[in-house]
Design an enzyme around this catalytic site. Structure first.
Site, PDB file in Angstrom:
ATOM      1  CD1 TRP A 153      -1.764   2.446   1.114  1.00 28.13           C
ATOM      2  CD2 TRP A 153      -3.381   0.907   1.009  1.00 28.13           C
ATOM      3  NE1 TRP A 153      -2.953   3.104   0.986  1.00 28.13           N
ATOM      4  CE2 TRP A 153      -3.977   2.183   0.923  1.00 28.13           C
ATOM      5  CE3 TRP A 153      -4.206  -0.219   0.963  1.00 28.13           C
ATOM      6  CZ2 TRP A 153      -5.345   2.381   0.811  1.00 28.13           C
ATOM      7  CZ3 TRP A 153      -5.569  -0.021   0.848  1.00 28.13           C
ATOM      8  CH2 TRP A 153      -6.132   1.261   0.778  1.00 28.13           C
ATOM      9  CD  GLU A 200       3.626  -1.269   2.810  1.00 29.89           C
ATOM     10  OE1 GLU A 200       3.023  -1.144   3.880  1.00 29.89           O
ATOM     11  OE2 GLU A 200       3.142  -1.895   1.855  1.00 29.89           O
ATOM     12  CG  ASP A 239       5.659   3.698   1.817  1.00 25.04           C
ATOM     13  OD1 ASP A 239       5.651   4.321   2.889  1.00 25.04           O
ATOM     14  OD2 ASP A 239       4.648   3.543   1.105  1.00 25.04           O
ATOM     15  CD  GLN A 286       0.812   1.517   8.023  1.00 26.66           C
ATOM     16  OE1 GLN A 286       0.916   0.655   8.893  1.00 26.66           O
ATOM     17  NE2 GLN A 286      -0.241   1.600   7.235  1.00 26.66           N
ATOM     18  CE  LYS A 341      -0.679   5.446   6.731  1.00 28.97           C
ATOM     19  NZ  LYS A 341      -2.076   5.654   7.083  1.00 28.97           N
ATOM     20  NE  ARG A 387      -2.829  -1.812  10.379  1.00 26.91           N
ATOM     21  CZ  ARG A 387      -3.018  -1.014   9.315  1.00 26.91           C
ATOM     22  NH1 ARG A 387      -2.347  -1.244   8.204  1.00 26.91           N
ATOM     23  NH2 ARG A 387      -3.878  -0.030   9.360  1.00 26.91           N
TER      24      ARG A 387
HETATM   25  C1  LIG Z   1       2.964   2.337   3.842  1.00 28.49           C
HETATM   26  C2  LIG Z   1       2.057   3.434   3.325  1.00 28.49           C
HETATM   27  N1  LIG Z   1       2.499   4.263   2.388  1.00 28.49           N
HETATM   28  C3  LIG Z   1       1.739   5.257   1.903  1.00 28.49           C
HETATM   29  C4  LIG Z   1       0.437   5.431   2.341  1.00 28.49           C
HETATM   30  C5  LIG Z   1      -0.396   6.532   1.772  1.00 28.49           C
HETATM   31  O1  LIG Z   1      -0.520   7.543   2.700  1.00 28.49           O
HETATM   32  P1  LIG Z   1      -1.725   8.587   2.577  1.00 28.49           P
HETATM   33  O2  LIG Z   1      -2.973   7.853   2.881  1.00 28.49           O
HETATM   34  O3  LIG Z   1      -1.372   9.641   3.591  1.00 28.49           O
HETATM   35  O4  LIG Z   1      -1.676   9.105   1.187  1.00 28.49           O
HETATM   36  C6  LIG Z   1      -0.072   4.582   3.307  1.00 28.49           C
HETATM   37  C7  LIG Z   1      -1.455   4.734   3.781  1.00 28.49           C
HETATM   38  O5  LIG Z   1      -2.015   3.914   4.440  1.00 28.49           O
HETATM   39  C8  LIG Z   1       0.753   3.545   3.816  1.00 28.49           C
HETATM   40  O6  LIG Z   1       0.307   2.692   4.741  1.00 28.49           O
END
Ligand SMILES: Cc1ncc(COP(=O)(O)O)c(C=O)c1O
Length: 432
Positions: A130, A202, A235, A238, A264, A400
């Protein structure tokens, strides 16, 4: 939802929570009816220090007295001090930062810079990932939200996620040996039109079911990227700022990415995202005319909040706290797995943990209805968690748990008690 005005809102996925929330403090949110609910989602994984932390509130108050928002080319002390503070937390050669608003936007910027600096356009991401849902990054988000919106950006490729409980290439069982990564790059190399630019990943795949890559995974991924001159974009929207038990996930895996993306957890509840990269990449992009101006780039108020978050994370050693609290939480989850047949798998690192529900351990069929029932039962008893997609076929059967890093031992024990009693209540009528 208890308030009829909710019908006026566009529904953006799933159902709204049943009660209106009127207050939030620390690890708890409070409903209009006075119910206190333990928030094991930390808002949307943003309330790093707990809800309404006094240091964040103080930073916001100060910004209200000084400056909230500026022309995109005007810089202010909060942004300059945040750049210093943030770059002090990363190793060389990472030493340039940019501050944006959301995670999706920040991944977008990292990918745009990777394309501009490499002069190529093919970008791979992991299945179950994500990275946001806005135009460009929607091509890289493979966990959800893909059907019905027409074409995504060309040049996107999928690498199989290292999901040992349900190995995507039917090779491992329980312990990933990274064959999925090699197989993924074999496919990439055959399908590529010769324009490899970046891989986005991630450190723990959160929305895709809390999937923890094995040791060595990211070191090998970095080698595979380097061999193709692809930028490695991590990324950490989180996972950054302590959630995994270290300041950043990449430290645990012993790699340094070309781009680090944060959002976040950085804002502690205030929208801010960041891209961190090297001076060399920044220089090339600048020479090639890099443009990414948005209304809230380099805004002072979110920067002030983020700086307060960074200070508290450092002053209170929250990465260390996340490591210890995560061990406690995982200990409880393993105990639940011993006692409840429907808990098929327990995964996690630091304070990002997941529990995958199955109909039975032999078939491992995802217990999707049970996931929903358990999540609702826990909410009734005062514990909120995200229900995410763990199983095959997009089944949402994974709970989660990602509480604020300031969560207390008592709050962790309370969450485990609520899970245990809810599982026991549902056991006889397990809907499967
Ligand atoms: C790992 C990760 N990257 C990027 C995003 C996208 O962030 P946003 O919702 O602030 O655009 C999320 C959102 O859940 C995320 O979990």
């Amino acid at each position: 939802m208890d308030d009829p005005s909710a019908r006026r809102l566009i529904r953006y996925g799933g159902s709204f929570f049943g009660e209106t929330i009127v207050r939030a403090r620390g690890s708890f949110v409070e409903t209009a009816g006075g119910r206190r609910i333990l928030d094991f989602t930390a808002g949307q994984i943003c309330a790093t220090l707990g809800h309404n932390h006094p240091r964040v509130a103080q930073a916001i108050r100060q910004a209200l007295d000084e400056v909230v928002h500026l022309n995109s080319w005007m810089l202010s002390p909060p942004v300059l001090r945040l750049a210093d503070a943030l770059l002090a937390t990363v190793p060389p050669p990472l030493d340039r930062a940019m501050f944006l608003s959301t995670g999706g936007e920040s991944v977008e910027v990292a990918v745009r810079m990777a394309k501009l600096s490499t002069g190529r356009f093919e970008v791979a991401s992991l299945t179950r990932s994500w990275h946001g849902l806005t135009g460009g990054v929607a091509a890289l988000t493979l966990a959800a939200g893909r059907r019905g919106y027409g074409p995504v950006l060309p040049g996107g490729f999928a690498l199989p996620a290292p999901y040992a409980y349900r190995c995507p290439i039917r090779h491992c069982d329980g312990a990933c040996d990274c064959t999925c990564l090699e197989a993924g790059f074999d496919l990439f190399d055959q399908a590529s039109v010769g324009s490899p630019a970046a891989v986005v990943a991630e450190p723990v795949l959160s929305a895709g079911g809390v999937i923890v890559p094995p040791p060595g995974y990211f070191a090998r991924l970095a080698e595979l990227c380097e061999a193709r001159n692809m930028a490695l974009v991590l990324d950490e929207c989180q996972t950054g700022l302590g959630r995994l038990g270290a300041m950043y996930g990449f430290e645990i895996y012993g790699v340094v990415p070309d781009f680090l993306v944060l959002s976040k957890t950085l804002g502690g509840g205030i929208p801010i995202g960041a891209v961190v990269t090297t001076a060399a990449i920044e220089e090339v992009c600048h020479e090639r005319g890099f443009v990414h101006v948005t209304s809230h780039v380099s805004d002072p108020l979110p920067a002030a909040a983020a700086r307060a978050v960074l200070q508290v994370v450092r002053d209170e050693d929250l990465p260390g706290r996340a490591r210890r609290a995560g061990e406690r939480l995982l200990g409880h989850l393993w105990e639940l797995q011993r006692r409840h047949e429907v808990v098929g798998d327990v995964r996690g690192m630091g304070l990002m943990c997941g529990l995958e529900l199955v109909e039975d351990r032999d078939s491992r069929r995802p217990a999707e209805r049970l996931g929903l029932a358990l999540s609702e039962e826990c909410e009734r008893r005062g514990l909120s968690m995200n229900l995410v997609r763990g199983g095959t076929g997009g089944a949402a059967n994974c709970l989660r748990m990602a509480p604020p890093l300031t969560v207390s031992d008592d709050e962790i024990d309370l969450a485990a008690d609520i899970l245990d009693s809810s599982l026991t209540t549902l056991r006889t009528a397990a809907p499967g």
